[in-house]
Design an enzyme around this catalytic site. Sequence first.
Site, PDB file in Angstrom:
ATOM      1  N   HIS A  84      12.191   7.502  13.270  1.00 36.58           N
ATOM      2  CA  HIS A  84      11.055   6.603  12.989  1.00 36.58           C
ATOM      3  C   HIS A  84       9.703   7.327  13.142  1.00 36.58           C
ATOM      4  O   HIS A  84       8.893   6.980  13.993  1.00 36.58           O
ATOM      5  CB  HIS A  84      11.115   5.373  13.915  1.00 36.58           C
ATOM      6  CG  HIS A  84      10.365   4.193  13.350  1.00 36.58           C
ATOM      7  ND1 HIS A  84      10.767   2.898  13.530  1.00 36.58           N
ATOM      8  CD2 HIS A  84       9.236   4.099  12.615  1.00 36.58           C
ATOM      9  CE1 HIS A  84       9.923   2.069  12.938  1.00 36.58           C
ATOM     10  NE2 HIS A  84       8.980   2.783  12.374  1.00 36.58           N
ATOM     11  N   THR A  95      12.251   3.944   4.787  1.00 32.16           N
ATOM     12  CA  THR A  95      11.248   4.266   5.812  1.00 32.16           C
ATOM     13  C   THR A  95      10.524   2.991   6.249  1.00 32.16           C
ATOM     14  O   THR A  95       9.430   3.062   6.805  1.00 32.16           O
ATOM     15  CB  THR A  95      10.212   5.293   5.284  1.00 32.16           C
ATOM     16  OG1 THR A  95       9.670   4.804   4.055  1.00 32.16           O
ATOM     17  CG2 THR A  95      10.821   6.649   5.062  1.00 32.16           C
ATOM     18  N   ARG A 130       0.830  -1.218   0.000  1.00 30.38           N
ATOM     19  CA  ARG A 130       0.000   0.000   0.000  1.00 30.38           C
ATOM     20  C   ARG A 130       0.858   1.258   0.000  1.00 30.38           C
ATOM     21  O   ARG A 130       0.599   2.209  -0.727  1.00 30.38           O
ATOM     22  CB  ARG A 130      -0.878   0.044   1.261  1.00 30.38           C
ATOM     23  CG  ARG A 130      -1.900  -1.053   1.366  1.00 30.38           C
ATOM     24  CD  ARG A 130      -2.667  -0.841   2.667  1.00 30.38           C
ATOM     25  NE  ARG A 130      -3.593  -1.911   2.952  1.00 30.38           N
ATOM     26  CZ  ARG A 130      -3.263  -3.054   3.540  1.00 30.38           C
ATOM     27  NH1 ARG A 130      -2.027  -3.283   3.898  1.00 30.38           N
ATOM     28  NH2 ARG A 130      -4.184  -3.966   3.770  1.00 30.38           N
ATOM     29  N   ARG A 136      12.117  -0.730   7.604  1.00 27.33           N
ATOM     30  CA  ARG A 136      12.757  -1.207   8.829  1.00 27.33           C
ATOM     31  C   ARG A 136      14.264  -1.182   8.618  1.00 27.33           C
ATOM     32  O   ARG A 136      14.757  -1.487   7.523  1.00 27.33           O
ATOM     33  CB  ARG A 136      12.319  -2.641   9.166  1.00 27.33           C
ATOM     34  CG  ARG A 136      10.909  -2.787   9.708  1.00 27.33           C
ATOM     35  CD  ARG A 136      10.737  -2.162  11.090  1.00 27.33           C
ATOM     36  NE  ARG A 136       9.403  -2.367  11.648  1.00 27.33           N
ATOM     37  CZ  ARG A 136       8.367  -1.537  11.502  1.00 27.33           C
ATOM     38  NH1 ARG A 136       8.504  -0.427  10.808  1.00 27.33           N
ATOM     39  NH2 ARG A 136       7.193  -1.802  12.053  1.00 27.33           N
ATOM     40  N   GLU A 148      16.916   0.704  17.525  1.00 23.33           N
ATOM     41  CA  GLU A 148      16.259   1.992  17.789  1.00 23.33           C
ATOM     42  C   GLU A 148      15.998   2.154  19.278  1.00 23.33           C
ATOM     43  O   GLU A 148      15.559   1.188  19.904  1.00 23.33           O
ATOM     44  CB  GLU A 148      14.949   2.076  17.005  1.00 23.33           C
ATOM     45  CG  GLU A 148      15.204   2.098  15.498  1.00 23.33           C
ATOM     46  CD  GLU A 148      13.930   2.215  14.666  1.00 23.33           C
ATOM     47  OE1 GLU A 148      12.822   2.257  15.242  1.00 23.33           O
ATOM     48  OE2 GLU A 148      14.045   2.267  13.436  1.00 23.33           O
TER      49      GLU A 148
END
Length: 320
Positions: A286, A236, A157, A238, A267
């Site tokens: 993130h 954008t 998507r 992982r 992270e």
Amino acid sequence: MKPKVYITRKLPGAIIQQIQEKCDVRMWEEEEVPVPREVLEEEIKKVEGLLCLLTEQIDRSLLEQADNLRVVANMAVGYNNIEIDEAKERGIIVTNTPGVLTETTADLTFSLLMATARRIPEASDYLRNGKWETWSPMQLTGQDIHGATLGVIGLGRIGEAVAKRAKGFDMKVLYHNRSRSQDAEKELEIKYVELEELLKESDFVCVLTPFTPETENMIGHEQLALMKKSAILINTARGGIVNEDALYEALSNGEIWAAGLDVFKEEPVSLDHPLLTLPNLVTLPHIGSASIATRMKMADLAATNLLKVLEGEDAPNNVT
Ligand code: DGY
């Protein structure tokens, strides 16, 4: 008796209230600090439902302690933080939050692409740090976005939504995906190519594929070496999909021109990570889905998924 639920972070009041109407809720009350593992290990033993974030590792050793658990509702579309096979084996339903964050994440992906290409953070610092003494012909020059070729790796998507935005900039769009989508090819006028061709031909490469054992380190030395010296890599999705050591080398040796990262393998990324020393890297913490409206929708959808399962109904976004 109401089912017991644990929520791993302080969520907006309206969402908590919605869950409290039907469940006996306990919650980690902090907004900016993740629940400590030992707290989660205690709480998981008591509950039938867990609403968690991507910061929690829902792995085998945790699930082994979760005798009563029926549902893990992740407030994210990605669910690589959860051991799905283990959950499945235990009959625990896992849900995610697809759809509601598509456009917002595509907006951020495109913003990061533009910020990296046109060196926006660097230019802003240049001014604030008193370096702007004159207008000069090649000062802070970047790469053109309009008319360039964009390669989308992972046409889900969000990949489609990024391709749509690229068309508005007269970009040629190539994509690589596990399966071809003839409909998307027609509708968006995009072209399927093998990964190697995508890397060789693209001026911008956007990584938008889910993180799985197959996509781990999908972009490493070999792949970066195929890219143009003027190319820009945007991730954008992982962190683990792009090998960070290889990216550091490619950026510092001029194998590629720049990169924009919203995600890292670990992270939050450590401030002494070598990548953060590079001027040709634009970084974000993130924030792909971080608009107020979208984060509300994600929390609401996670709550709906949780409640549906606890009420014995089908969850709209069951991934197990
Ligand atoms: C997700 O949903 O997987 C994002 O990474 C956070 O919105």
